[in-house]
Design a protein around this motif. Structure first.
Motif: not given
Length: 345
Positions: A122-137
């Protein structure tokens, strides 16, 4: 006859006195045979009355030996039940707890036994691969620029030491990345106890981050076996970084979270380079470790590339969480005033 003799003896014992001889004329040996069903205390008393001290002593020794044997057996049973060890089919030793604590039978979706104790299904999950990798602060304030420059400076010795050995680099990175969440969660926990206030879920969110980073390390260790000098380097870096980050978080949580946000941005860059070397054939795309398949719910034929892809997605989520936490502090608020991103993977 046996009953009459027993009643007479019991009557004299209740009435008191030691002159039982004038009421009983039966030889002591005969009495000893006849009254064997009687209570042990009665037999002992009668032996003493008729002067059979030697026999009584012998009988007492026998009774004491039997009692000691019984006690020893009971003690052995108690110890065995307290610290019992059961041999499983594959030779693994499983300790049965005296306190009633035992692991329930847990299985995978396909019905096979769950092999891990460090995390549950119940602690496992499927990673959200749609996240924006290019975001920068973009650093704007003075503290932002300090955080950004600090991370860039820290990257220089890392690049020199590891160069393009991204497996070893990732292993070292995860030993450091798992520290901030633990330190932040621990200090928020202590603050909650001192101030008698809720944390808004941030304690759990930061500890989840630390645990997730630790699972990255457990996965990388399956892929890359660290050498002795790399283990020594890990001990040194972890000792220095933990204490430095602890002091920093006490002085300025917003700076601490901003530094972690920039560290996660660098982690995304490192894992992207890792994937490039896999695609170019410079690093063999080996099968994924079983621990990674279970933790991220990957397909059974998953490879190293799949593992690095989901780890990179995790780092992007950690980037967002820490920049978000820093922004909350910059607005003059406390973390508990903003809902924590629990389960944000």
């Amino acid at each position: 006859m046996n009953q009459l003799v027993a009643r007479a003896v019991l009557r004299r014992m209740i009435g008191g006195g030691r002159s039982c001889n004038r009421y009983l004329s039966t030889p002591p040996s005969a009495v000893a045979v006849v009254v064997t069903p009687l209570d042990e205390a009665v037999v002992l008393w009668r032996s003493q009355c008729w002067g059979f001290n030697g026999g009584g002593a012998q009988w007492r020794r026998n009774m004491s030996t039997d009692a000691e044997t019984t006690t020893a057996v009971a003690e052995k049973d108690r110890k065995e039940s307290a610290v019992a060890e059961e041999k499983k089919g594959d030779g693994e030793v499983m300790v049965s707890s005296y306190w009633g604590i035992s692991r329930p039978k847990i299985t995978r979706e396909d019905g096979t036994e769950w092999p891990w104790n460090c995390f549950m299904p119940w602690e496992t999950y499927r990673a959200n691969l749609s996240i924006d990798l290019g975001k920068h602060h973009v650093p704007k304030t003075f503290l932002d620029k300090v955080a950004f420059r600090t991370v860039k400076i820290l990257r220089i010795p890392t690049d020199i030491f590891f160069q393009r050995r991204y497996g070893c680099r990732a292993m070292m990175l995860e030993t450091v990345a798992a520290v901030p969440g633990m330190v932040g969660g621990m200090l928020l926990h202590l603050r909650s106890l001192r101030k008698f206030e809720q944390s808004g879920g941030w304690i759990k969110a930061l500890l989840e981050e630390a645990e997730n980073e630790r699972m990255h390390l457990m996965t990388m260790v399956e892929l890359v076996k660290p050498k002795w000098y790399e283990r020594l380097l890990v001990l040194t870096v972890q000792g220095v970084f933990f204490n430095a980050f602890f002091v920093l978080y006490m002085l300025s949580p917003k700076l601490a979270h901003r530094i972690v946000g920039y560290l996660e941005e660098e982690a995304i860059h490192s894992y992207t380079e890792y994937l490039k070397d896999i695609d170019d054939g410079k690093i063999e795309n080996v099968p994924a470790p079983v621990i990674a398949i279970d933790y991220w719910r990957l397909p059974k034929d998953a490879t190293l590339k799949d593992v690095i892809t989901v780890i990179r997605a995790d780092e992007a989520h950690h980037r967002d969480v820490n920049h978000f936490a820093s922004d909350i502090h910059y607005e003059g608020k406390k973390l508990r005033e903003a809902p924590a991103p629990l389960g944000y993977h």
